[in-house]
Design a protein around this motif. Sequence first.
Motif, mmCIF file in Angstrom:
data_model
loop_
_atom_site.group_PDB
_atom_site.id
_atom_site.type_symbol
_atom_site.label_atom_id
_atom_site.label_comp_id
_atom_site.label_asym_id
_atom_site.label_seq_id
_atom_site.Cartn_x
_atom_site.Cartn_y
_atom_site.Cartn_z
ATOM 1 N N VAL A 152 0.844 -1.193 0.000
ATOM 2 C CA VAL A 152 0.000 0.000 0.000
ATOM 3 C C VAL A 152 0.882 1.246 0.000
ATOM 4 C CG1 VAL A 152 -1.795 1.285 1.217
ATOM 5 C CG2 VAL A 152 -1.810 -1.225 1.268
ATOM 6 N N GLY A 153 0.628 2.135 -0.947
ATOM 7 C CA GLY A 153 1.298 3.426 -0.969
ATOM 8 C C GLY A 153 0.385 4.495 -0.417
ATOM 9 N N ILE A 154 0.858 5.240 0.567
ATOM 10 C CA ILE A 154 0.044 6.241 1.251
ATOM 11 C C ILE A 154 0.638 7.624 1.015
ATOM 12 C CG2 ILE A 154 -0.867 7.006 3.489
ATOM 13 C CD1 ILE A 154 -0.499 4.147 4.495
ATOM 14 N N VAL A 155 -0.241 8.598 0.775
ATOM 15 C CA VAL A 155 0.183 9.985 0.626
ATOM 16 C C VAL A 155 -0.617 10.847 1.591
ATOM 17 C CG1 VAL A 155 0.449 11.954 -0.915
ATOM 18 C CG2 VAL A 155 0.713 9.631 -1.805
ATOM 19 N N ALA A 156 0.071 11.754 2.275
ATOM 20 C CA ALA A 156 -0.581 12.697 3.179
ATOM 21 C C ALA A 156 -0.031 14.086 2.946
ATOM 22 C CB ALA A 156 -0.357 12.288 4.635
ATOM 23 N N LEU A 157 -0.835 15.082 3.265
ATOM 24 C CA LEU A 157 -0.388 16.467 3.257
ATOM 25 C C LEU A 157 0.001 16.844 4.682
ATOM 26 C CD1 LEU A 157 -3.103 18.137 0.993
ATOM 27 C CD2 LEU A 157 -0.966 17.036 0.318
ATOM 28 N N VAL A 158 1.123 17.492 4.833
ATOM 29 C CA VAL A 158 1.603 17.811 6.178
ATOM 30 C C VAL A 158 0.837 18.964 6.799
ATOM 31 C CG1 VAL A 158 3.910 16.945 5.689
ATOM 32 C CG2 VAL A 158 3.405 19.375 5.327
ATOM 33 N N ASP A 159 0.101 19.731 5.968
ATOM 34 C CA ASP A 159 -0.562 20.933 6.465
ATOM 35 C C ASP A 159 -2.060 20.951 6.161
ATOM 36 O OD1 ASP A 159 -0.099 21.105 3.765
ATOM 37 O OD2 ASP A 159 0.728 23.144 3.801
ATOM 38 N N ASP A 160 -2.673 19.795 6.081
ATOM 39 C CA ASP A 160 -4.116 19.698 5.823
ATOM 40 C C ASP A 160 -4.819 19.226 7.088
ATOM 41 O OD1 ASP A 160 -6.683 19.277 4.984
ATOM 42 O OD2 ASP A 160 -6.201 17.725 3.517
ATOM 43 N N PRO A 161 -5.510 20.108 7.816
ATOM 44 C CA PRO A 161 -6.162 19.690 9.059
ATOM 45 C C PRO A 161 -7.375 18.801 8.840
ATOM 46 C CG PRO A 161 -6.720 21.964 8.552
ATOM 47 C CD PRO A 161 -5.679 21.558 7.555
ATOM 48 N N VAL A 162 -7.921 18.798 7.624
ATOM 49 C CA VAL A 162 -9.105 17.987 7.342
ATOM 50 C C VAL A 162 -8.735 16.518 7.106
ATOM 51 C CG1 VAL A 162 -11.089 17.718 5.798
ATOM 52 C CG2 VAL A 162 -10.308 19.998 6.439
ATOM 53 N N HIS A 163 -7.537 16.292 6.604
ATOM 54 C CA HIS A 163 -7.020 14.932 6.398
ATOM 55 C C HIS A 163 -5.708 14.838 7.181
ATOM 56 C CE1 HIS A 163 -9.574 15.785 2.888
ATOM 57 N NE2 HIS A 163 -9.925 14.509 2.979
ATOM 58 N N PRO A 164 -5.778 14.568 8.471
ATOM 59 C CA PRO A 164 -4.605 14.711 9.340
ATOM 60 C C PRO A 164 -3.462 13.772 8.972
ATOM 61 C CG PRO A 164 -6.640 14.569 10.625
ATOM 62 C CD PRO A 164 -6.985 14.199 9.223
ATOM 63 N N LEU A 165 -2.259 14.290 9.061
ATOM 64 C CA LEU A 165 -1.075 13.476 8.846
ATOM 65 C C LEU A 165 -1.046 12.306 9.820
ATOM 66 C CD1 LEU A 165 1.697 12.923 7.582
ATOM 67 C CD2 LEU A 165 2.656 14.643 9.132
ATOM 68 N N GLY A 166 -1.515 12.523 11.046
ATOM 69 C CA GLY A 166 -1.521 11.444 12.033
ATOM 70 C C GLY A 166 -2.359 10.253 11.608
ATOM 71 N N THR A 167 -3.438 10.498 10.879
ATOM 72 C CA THR A 167 -4.256 9.385 10.376
ATOM 73 C C THR A 167 -3.470 8.563 9.374
ATOM 74 O OG1 THR A 167 -6.316 10.617 10.718
ATOM 75 C CG2 THR A 167 -6.377 8.789 9.154
ATOM 76 N N ALA A 168 -2.808 9.221 8.447
ATOM 77 C CA ALA A 168 -2.009 8.499 7.454
ATOM 78 C C ALA A 168 -0.907 7.693 8.122
ATOM 79 C CB ALA A 168 -1.419 9.480 6.446
ATOM 80 N N ARG A 169 -0.279 8.269 9.134
ATOM 81 C CA ARG A 169 0.770 7.542 9.844
ATOM 82 C C ARG A 169 0.213 6.336 10.589
ATOM 83 N NH1 ARG A 169 4.025 12.910 12.074
ATOM 84 N NH2 ARG A 169 5.480 13.074 10.301
ATOM 85 N N ALA A 170 -0.964 6.461 11.165
ATOM 86 C CA ALA A 170 -1.582 5.325 11.853
ATOM 87 C C ALA A 170 -1.899 4.202 10.873
ATOM 88 C CB ALA A 170 -2.843 5.779 12.584
ATOM 89 N N TRP A 171 -2.380 4.572 9.679
ATOM 90 C CA TRP A 171 -2.632 3.555 8.656
ATOM 91 C C TRP A 171 -1.325 2.866 8.266
ATOM 92 C CZ3 TRP A 171 -6.821 3.759 4.467
ATOM 93 C CH2 TRP A 171 -8.042 4.187 5.012
ATOM 94 N N ALA A 172 -0.287 3.643 8.047
ATOM 95 C CA ALA A 172 0.995 3.065 7.627
ATOM 96 C C ALA A 172 1.542 2.108 8.671
ATOM 97 C CB ALA A 172 2.000 4.181 7.347
#
Length: 214
Positions: A156-176
């Motif tokens: 799985v390849g995951i992409v997150a924005l570091v400055d998007d409060p609506v799609h938190p970076l912490g969520t992407a990290r938890a998925w990873a």
Amino acid sequence: MFESALAAQGMALDAVAPRPGADVVAGYRAALDAAADRPGAFLVGGISLGAHVATAWAADRAPAGLAGVLVVMPAWTGPPDGAPAAAAARATAGQVRARGLAAAVAAARAGTPPWLADELARAWAGYGTSLADALDAAAAQPAPDLVTLGSLAVPVGIVALVDDPVHPLGTARAWAQALPRAAIRTTTLAALGSDPAVLGRAAVRAWRHAAGAG
């Protein structure tokens, strides 16, 4: 956003138009089921809700030809309770019902970068009169929980924005962290505004890394 990055890997993009109204999630799943019936290897993925649906479907179906998942900007894990993206979707649905699409677009333009407001206006217009129902359906749809993520065997390849409060970076990290074979790449709102294809390139790079290909 994905077409050029997939073309560089010798893959064609099959973009799915959302089904109108409350059946938006069922429409995405039906399209994924159809993809699984075709011969050959394939990737699935999406942005925000599309990423949630594709990942949950991949864990549930695990078709033989599935080569991986591209997850861009996951918004929550498990139930959507309290998630900023779910709250924003419900608020926009309420605005559309109370004041109409034009008012909702005007509100978006007042609080977001111009390029993002333009993209929202384009996307929302595609739903027509069913926009509010589709937004409410998206806001109520659970994302994969940590157990489900842990059961997904493909890279799985995951992409997150570091400055998007609506799609938190912490969520992407938890998925990873929960996924057995995952890699994450990050970018910024400014980079996305300058070049929307940055998301596709980052997702493919992350997927290749998760697959041990680079």
